[in-house]
Design a protein around this motif. Structure first.
Motif, PDB file in Angstrom:
ATOM      1  N   GLU A  54     -12.907  25.382  10.387  1.00  0.00           N
ATOM      2  CA  GLU A  54     -12.535  24.504  10.671  1.00  0.00           C
ATOM      3  C   GLU A  54     -12.786  23.111  10.317  1.00  0.00           C
ATOM      4  N   ILE A  55     -14.386  23.374  10.604  1.00  0.00           N
ATOM      5  CA  ILE A  55     -15.283  22.107  10.474  1.00  0.00           C
ATOM      6  C   ILE A  55     -14.470  21.354   9.456  1.00  0.00           C
TER       7      ILE A  55
ATOM      8  N   GLU B 108     -11.397  17.325  18.062  1.00  0.00           N
ATOM      9  CA  GLU B 108     -11.111  18.376  17.881  1.00  0.00           C
ATOM     10  C   GLU B 108      -9.870  19.075  16.907  1.00  0.00           C
ATOM     11  N   HIS B 109     -10.320  19.829  17.790  1.00  0.00           N
ATOM     12  CA  HIS B 109     -10.107  20.679  16.378  1.00  0.00           C
ATOM     13  C   HIS B 109      -7.759  21.035  16.650  1.00  0.00           C
ATOM     14  N   THR B 110      -6.494  20.785  16.049  1.00  0.00           N
ATOM     15  CA  THR B 110      -6.246  21.199  16.864  1.00  0.00           C
ATOM     16  C   THR B 110      -5.087  21.902  15.957  1.00  0.00           C
ATOM     17  N   GLY B 111      -4.657  22.374  14.861  1.00  0.00           N
ATOM     18  CA  GLY B 111      -3.712  21.389  13.677  1.00  0.00           C
ATOM     19  C   GLY B 111      -4.544  23.502  13.539  1.00  0.00           C
ATOM     20  N   ASP B 112      -3.072  24.156  12.816  1.00  0.00           N
ATOM     21  CA  ASP B 112      -3.175  24.739  12.218  1.00  0.00           C
ATOM     22  C   ASP B 112      -4.282  24.923  11.275  1.00  0.00           C
TER      23      ASP B 112
ATOM     24  N   PRO C 229     -14.305  21.509  21.157  1.00  0.00           N
ATOM     25  CA  PRO C 229     -13.910  21.509  20.269  1.00  0.00           C
ATOM     26  C   PRO C 229     -14.279  22.982  19.656  1.00  0.00           C
ATOM     27  N   ARG C 230     -12.756  23.470  19.205  1.00  0.00           N
ATOM     28  CA  ARG C 230     -12.995  25.608  19.274  1.00  0.00           C
ATOM     29  C   ARG C 230     -14.206  25.452  18.008  1.00  0.00           C
ATOM     30  N   GLN C 231     -13.979  24.269  16.806  1.00  0.00           N
ATOM     31  CA  GLN C 231     -14.718  25.007  15.904  1.00  0.00           C
ATOM     32  C   GLN C 231     -15.960  24.722  15.548  1.00  0.00           C
ATOM     33  N   VAL C 232     -16.606  23.371  16.747  1.00  0.00           N
ATOM     34  CA  VAL C 232     -18.323  23.367  17.007  1.00  0.00           C
ATOM     35  C   VAL C 232     -18.885  24.519  17.945  1.00  0.00           C
TER      36      VAL C 232
END
Ligand code: ASP
Length: 438
Positions: free
Chosen positions: A78-79, A426-430, A309-312
């Protein structure tokens, strides 16, 4: 996730945990005070309290390997691109080294000022030394057989990732997962696309399972604390009160002064808001004494309650559960100096700086399990000619201090995720569609 009201009732989960904590602690202390040698108490601890606590701990540990693997693969994917990965990786590394160094320095200053190992009455010294010989030897053996120097570095790369997972070598598992994540990021094929989807599935399932497991937490917290306090009582605390006070004071400074300053200045978040959101992880860390067992809760808190941010969050908290242990490093420093004082071994400033360096590395290398830092301390003691069996001196109070230092460890991971995550998109997409181009 519905963790705040998990359990079905109206009361929030962390309040239930607090009640479990109080019931367990007070119940245990009362039983120790009045029925310390009663047969029924031993039966109650062995056949009820211990197993209830163990069921909870095992359910948490069961999820650690799949969670570490999937969280790190997804975090890296995701990063997205090597540049961002390098930036976040570097920020995380800087965070770990600098904040752990601050923690150890606080510990060393406090222990040098209070000098808890100096001036114990002769009679008490003799009792403590006799206890130390009896209990310390097993840990010393473990410390002696632990790899050191170049082997320590080589062991980061697993020869066999399955064996590493089976042996609980989490740093090696993390290395493998990071490599897999990098591979999946640069290679965009049909197959890697599905692989990432599978990881997403594993991760989601783990979080759902943890949502169920965590409902047991209030009962498990009560059981775990009952076992500990009913066995220990408060006598042992009184014997080592100055040592305990030194560790708790230093941990308190790091927790209540350093973390808020970092949150304010670097994380731009109000410490009050942070603590409120972090409660489930803080209570779980305190009651399990294990950063690894707390990892599922830590990840949930970072993502869902702190808005990292979820990837972080996935990247920092997963690495942090093993490598970022502020409380452990601080504790190692204090314990080494306490034992040096106790045995009358003079450590000059240069040697104390060496202790600092070793403790920072010890914070990275110690396992995130109850008592994970003890073999590391034994190793450092040997290096400075301090009798390593001395570790037995502090075993009686170690569990209590472990609860406190694990709380600082886990909180440090969460503060780190807020700071590293600030300014990151922020990681948003699929996930899979967002995979970076080759
Ligand atoms: N129990 C600690 C943790 O899991 C490690 C230690 O200091 O013993 O974070």
């Amino acid at each position: 996730m519905t963790e705040t009201t998990a359990g079905g009732g109206k009361m929030q989960l962390h309040w239930k945990m607090v009640i479990g904590f109080l019931v367990g602690t007070l119940g245990g202390l009362v039983c120790n005070l009045w029925f310390a040698h009663a047969h029924w108490l031993e039966v109650l601890i062995t056949y009820v309290a211990d197993p209830v606590g163990q069921v909870f701990l095992r359910l948490l540990f069961m999820l650690v390997i799949p969670l570490i693997f999937s969280a790190l693969v997804l975090g890296v994917v995701e990063i997205g691109n090597p540049k961002s990965l390098g930036r976040i990786g570097l920020k995380t590394l800087l965070w770990i080294v600098s904040v752990t160094t601050i923690a150890v320095m606080i510990g060393l200053v406090v222990v040098n000022v209070i000098k808890p190992g100096v001036g114990l009455p002769e009679e008490q010294r003799n009792i403590l030394i006799a206890q130390a010989m009896e209990h310390g030897t097993a840990i010393v053996e473990k410390g002696r057989s632990a790899p050191s120097g170049i082997d320590l570095l080589l062991n980061i790369i697993p020869k066999n990732p399955i064996a590493a997972a089976a042996n609980g070598e989490l740093i090696a598992v993390m290395f493998f997962a990071l490599m897999f994540g990098v591979g999946a990021t640069v290679l965009r094929t049909h197959g890697t696309h599905h692989f990432v989807e599978v990881c997403e599935g594993i991760y989601d399932i783990c979080l759902r399972l943890i949502d169920w497991v965590i409902r047991l937490a209030p009962y498990a917290v009560a059981a775990l604390l009952f076992s500990i306090t009913a066995r220990l009582g408060i006598d042992v605390l009184i014997q080592l009160a100055r040592f305990v006070g030194t560790v708790v004071l230093a941990l308190g400074i790091h927790f209540f002064v350093v973390f808020p300053i970092l949150l304010w200045t670097l994380g731009r978040m109000s410490p009050l808001k942070f603590w409120k959101a972090s409660q489930p992880a803080i209570v779980t860390a305190f009651s399990t004494s294990s950063s690894s067992a707390t990892l599922p809760t830590t990840l949930m808190v970072a993502e869902e309650r702190l808005g990292v941010p979820r990837q972080v969050g996935r990247f920092v908290c997963t690495l942090g559960a093993t490598a970022n242990m502020n409380g452990t490093a601080l504790f190692e420093g204090i314990t080494v100096l306490f034992l040096a004082q106790f045995y009358g071994v003079e450590l000059a400033l240069g040697q104390q700086l060496m202790v600092l360096l070793l403790c920072v590395m010890g914070g990275i290398g110690a396992a995130g399990v109850p008592g994970g830092s003890l073999p590391v301390i034994a190793m450092i003691l040997v290096m400075f000619g301090i009798p390593p069996e001395g570790i037995g001196l502090i075993l009686g109070v170690d569990r209590l201090l472990d609860m406190c230092r694990t709380t600082v460890n886990v909180t440090g991971d969460l503060v780190g995720s807020v700071v590293v995550g600030r300014g990151e998109p922020e990681h948003t997409g699929d996930d899979v569609d967002d995979m970076a181009p080759v």
